[in-house]
Design a protein around this motif. Structure first.
Motif, PDB file in Angstrom:
ATOM      1  N   UNK A 249       2.340   9.521   6.339  1.00  0.00           N
ATOM      2  CA  UNK A 249       3.101   8.516   7.082  1.00  0.00           C
ATOM      3  C   UNK A 249       2.471   8.251   8.455  1.00  0.00           C
ATOM      4  N   UNK A 250       2.220   6.969   8.733  1.00  0.00           N
ATOM      5  CA  UNK A 250       1.686   6.570  10.038  1.00  0.00           C
ATOM      6  C   UNK A 250       0.194   6.786  10.216  1.00  0.00           C
ATOM      7  N   UNK A 251      -0.470   7.407   9.242  1.00  0.00           N
ATOM      8  CA  UNK A 251      -1.916   7.688   9.361  1.00  0.00           C
ATOM      9  C   UNK A 251      -2.686   6.625   8.573  1.00  0.00           C
ATOM     10  N   UNK A 252      -2.924   5.478   9.209  1.00  0.00           N
ATOM     11  CA  UNK A 252      -3.457   4.310   8.506  1.00  0.00           C
ATOM     12  C   UNK A 252      -4.855   4.564   7.928  1.00  0.00           C
ATOM     13  N   UNK A 253      -5.703   5.284   8.664  1.00  0.00           N
ATOM     14  CA  UNK A 253      -7.063   5.553   8.166  1.00  0.00           C
ATOM     15  C   UNK A 253      -7.042   6.403   6.910  1.00  0.00           C
ATOM     16  N   UNK A 254      -6.229   7.465   6.927  1.00  0.00           N
ATOM     17  CA  UNK A 254      -6.123   8.349   5.762  1.00  0.00           C
ATOM     18  C   UNK A 254      -5.498   7.602   4.589  1.00  0.00           C
ATOM     19  N   UNK A 255      -4.499   6.773   4.870  1.00  0.00           N
ATOM     20  CA  UNK A 255      -3.871   5.985   3.801  1.00  0.00           C
ATOM     21  C   UNK A 255      -4.884   5.036   3.159  1.00  0.00           C
ATOM     22  N   UNK A 256      -5.740   4.429   3.997  1.00  0.00           N
ATOM     23  CA  UNK A 256      -6.739   3.485   3.482  1.00  0.00           C
ATOM     24  C   UNK A 256      -7.727   4.183   2.546  1.00  0.00           C
ATOM     25  N   UNK A 257      -8.199   5.353   2.959  1.00  0.00           N
ATOM     26  CA  UNK A 257      -9.180   6.063   2.124  1.00  0.00           C
ATOM     27  C   UNK A 257      -8.510   6.597   0.857  1.00  0.00           C
ATOM     28  N   UNK A 258      -7.260   7.032   0.960  1.00  0.00           N
ATOM     29  CA  UNK A 258      -6.546   7.507  -0.223  1.00  0.00           C
ATOM     30  C   UNK A 258      -6.291   6.356  -1.203  1.00  0.00           C
ATOM     31  N   UNK A 259      -6.064   5.160  -0.660  1.00  0.00           N
ATOM     32  CA  UNK A 259      -5.869   3.965  -1.493  1.00  0.00           C
ATOM     33  C   UNK A 259      -7.084   3.753  -2.395  1.00  0.00           C
ATOM     34  N   UNK A 260      -8.282   3.839  -1.818  1.00  0.00           N
ATOM     35  CA  UNK A 260      -9.511   3.625  -2.597  1.00  0.00           C
ATOM     36  C   UNK A 260      -9.735   4.749  -3.612  1.00  0.00           C
ATOM     37  N   UNK A 261      -9.454   5.971  -3.200  1.00  0.00           N
ATOM     38  CA  UNK A 261      -9.598   7.110  -4.117  1.00  0.00           C
ATOM     39  C   UNK A 261      -8.615   6.972  -5.277  1.00  0.00           C
ATOM     40  N   UNK A 262      -7.350   6.657  -4.937  1.00  0.00           N
ATOM     41  CA  UNK A 262      -6.314   6.508  -5.965  1.00  0.00           C
ATOM     42  C   UNK A 262      -6.707   5.436  -6.978  1.00  0.00           C
ATOM     43  N   UNK A 290       0.249   1.101  -1.068  1.00  0.00           N
ATOM     44  CA  UNK A 290       0.286   2.476  -1.579  1.00  0.00           C
ATOM     45  C   UNK A 290       1.617   2.758  -2.264  1.00  0.00           C
ATOM     46  N   UNK A 291       2.724   2.335  -1.615  1.00  0.00           N
ATOM     47  CA  UNK A 291       4.051   2.567  -2.187  1.00  0.00           C
ATOM     48  C   UNK A 291       4.162   1.921  -3.568  1.00  0.00           C
ATOM     49  N   UNK A 292       3.589   0.719  -3.721  1.00  0.00           N
ATOM     50  CA  UNK A 292       3.669   0.043  -5.022  1.00  0.00           C
ATOM     51  C   UNK A 292       2.925   0.850  -6.082  1.00  0.00           C
ATOM     52  N   UNK A 293       1.847   1.520  -5.682  1.00  0.00           N
ATOM     53  CA  UNK A 293       1.102   2.343  -6.640  1.00  0.00           C
ATOM     54  C   UNK A 293       1.864   3.624  -6.989  1.00  0.00           C
ATOM     55  N   UNK A 294       2.582   4.168  -6.011  1.00  0.00           N
ATOM     56  CA  UNK A 294       3.391   5.360  -6.294  1.00  0.00           C
ATOM     57  C   UNK A 294       4.427   5.060  -7.378  1.00  0.00           C
ATOM     58  N   UNK A 295       4.841   3.787  -7.465  1.00  0.00           N
ATOM     59  CA  UNK A 295       5.875   3.403  -8.426  1.00  0.00           C
ATOM     60  C   UNK A 295       5.313   3.053  -9.795  1.00  0.00           C
TER      61      UNK A 295
END
Length: 475
Positions: A249-262, A290-295
């Protein structure tokens, strides 16, 4: 009155609701939408292929009975599976699956073997020869399905976990998101899935990591200018387990890299397992993409165990430790410690330790002393039922009135306050709070919380309500 898809489906739901558990109804039937009625064929829309598979396996008989009641012996059910495509475009794709073709829909097997002959990779971001490197899974073998006891509170999550372990990347449970409060077994179940996969598929690369550690690794990779190596490393994992994903939560850089990995893992049939203390709908400061992918897969909630499950957990713990204890004492502990599994096991360990160190026989009196100390020293998690009772008593009304559909202002405000405090004092999801307070949806709970915040800052009398109830709940 003309017969419509909605009216037929609503009548079916009334019948189904009377014949299955409330939690099962909420999970498997509330998300379904009636789409079309043509002759004797009812088309219903389900959010994923997983829904279709689960309904067919567990509820096909009750669906047939309810539909036959409404449309006669020639009744047919058509599933429409609607979900976002893997590339995140806004336009959904729709797949029609007639009942007659049920057996033709199969999850595709994906097998990407890795050669694990070389020794452990010490620096995970060294790329040369990376596919020939053994990656340690970081799994705890003590966490298994055998010692994760099944009950109504965890049946869905455990069943989904077993399905993933049997066919990682080959089911519709991808990603599998396990969420719930502290000490309910999220980490245990995540490890159990990984351990079972390693046992069944030793050639697969499984990695368990906390979201906090994942974030730290990413920060280090940016500092060392090897971000691409970081991404490459995670893209070769067959089964990626990330614990406490809400930490992103709130960590935009980590979320971005996790998005590509996911995206890479999902598109290549790799399995992703996530744990969180919140449902996706309740996560703050997580990007919508990311939330849409979690679903996409399944979000399975772990709830507080009921009395029977708590007794079973204690008996299993004692059996594993080779300790005998009278049933009445086990039941006393189970009856008085209701919050979570961790505290339950902690109390029984304290009881055994007191008995052993002080050479005292384990009696109800000793159990009472331990439980009283334990409960006193443990922050009490207030239940939604208790919150409703406190709010109802405060406004001098019964709980049925609080939960009713009436729009009278003082009852609506009482209901909104109950929802506000349920969100504040419990780990329950918004959907779960709404369901327990008058069968409302998560949007109603969100609106209630915003209304309470607004009125607290503008209405002096209402602010006093909030302060008074807060004191009663904090005692």
């Amino acid at each position: 009155m003309s017969i419509t898809a909605e009216s037929v489906w609503n009548n079916c739901l009334e019948f189904i609701k009377d014949n299955i558990q409330p939690q099962a109804y909420k999970t498997w039937f509330e998300p379904i939408k009636a789409v079309k009625l043509a002759d004797s064929a009812l088309s219903i829309q389900v959010p994923s292929k997983f829904f279709y598979e689960w309904l067919e396996e567990h509820y096909v008989k009750i669906l047939k009975v309810s539909l036959t009641k409404e449309l006669g012996e020639n009744a047919k059910l058509v599933y429409i599976i609607k979900m976002e495509n893997t590339y995140g475009n806004k336009q959904p794709f729709t797949e029609r699956i007639p009942s007659s073709n049920r057996s033709s829909v199969k999850a595709q097997d994906v097998d990407i073997p890795l050669n694990n002959k070389n020794p452990e990779l010490r620096n995970p971001f060294v790329i040369p020869g990376i596919r020939n490197v053994k990656i340690e899974s970081q799994l705890n073998p003590n966490y298994s399905f055998e010692n994760f006891l099944e009950g109504d509170s965890n049946r869905l999550a455990r069943s989904a976990g077993l399905a993933v372990a049997n066919k990682p990347g080959g089911t519709s449970f991808n990603p599998l998101l396990i969420f719930g409060g502290v000490g309910l077994g999220k980490t245990h179940l995540a490890h159990a899935i990984g351990v079972d996969i390693k046992d069944k598929y030793p050639e697969k690369t499984v990695l368990y990591i906390s979201a906090e550690k994942f974030t730290q690794q990413y920060i280090d990779s940016v500092k060392k200018n090897n971000r691409n190596d970081f991404i490459h490393f995670y893209q070769i994992i067959d089964v990626l387990i990330i614990d406490d994903v809400q930490f992103l939560s709130g960590k935009s850089g980590t979320q971005d890299v996790f998005f590509h990995i996911f995206n890479h893992l999902h598109q290549n049939g790799k399995q992703v397992i996530l744990t969180s203390d919140k449902a996706p709908v309740d996560m703050q400061d997580i990007e919508q993409r990311l939330l849409s992918r979690f679903k996409w897969g399944l979000s399975a909630e772990l709830q507080n165990p009921d009395f029977e499950t708590r007794v079973s957990i204690l008996k299993n713990k004692l059996y594993r430790d080779g300790v005998e204890m009278p049933d009445d004492i086990i039941e006393f502990v189970a009856k008085n410690i209701k919050t979570n599994v961790r505290e339950l096991e902690g109390a029984i360990i304290s009881l055994i330790a007191q008995s052993s160190f002080n050479k005292k026989e384990i009696t109800i009196d000793l159990a009472r002393q331990i439980v009283e100390k334990f409960v006193k020293n443990t922050k009490r998690e207030v239940s939604i039922d208790y919150i409703q009772k406190v709010v109802s008593d405060y406004f001098q009304m019964d709980i049925d009135t609080l939960q009713s559909k009436t729009r009278k202002r003082h009852i609506v405000q009482a209901r909104q306050l109950a929802m506000f405090f349920a969100k504040k004092f419990t780990k329950a999801s918004l959907a779960s709070i709404g369901s327990q307070i008058g069968k409302r949806d998560h949007a109603t709970v969100l609106h209630a919380c915003k209304t309470v915040d607004n009125l607290s800052s503008t209405d002096k009398q209402f602010r006093k309500y909030v302060e008074d109830i807060s004191k009663k709940l904090s005692v």
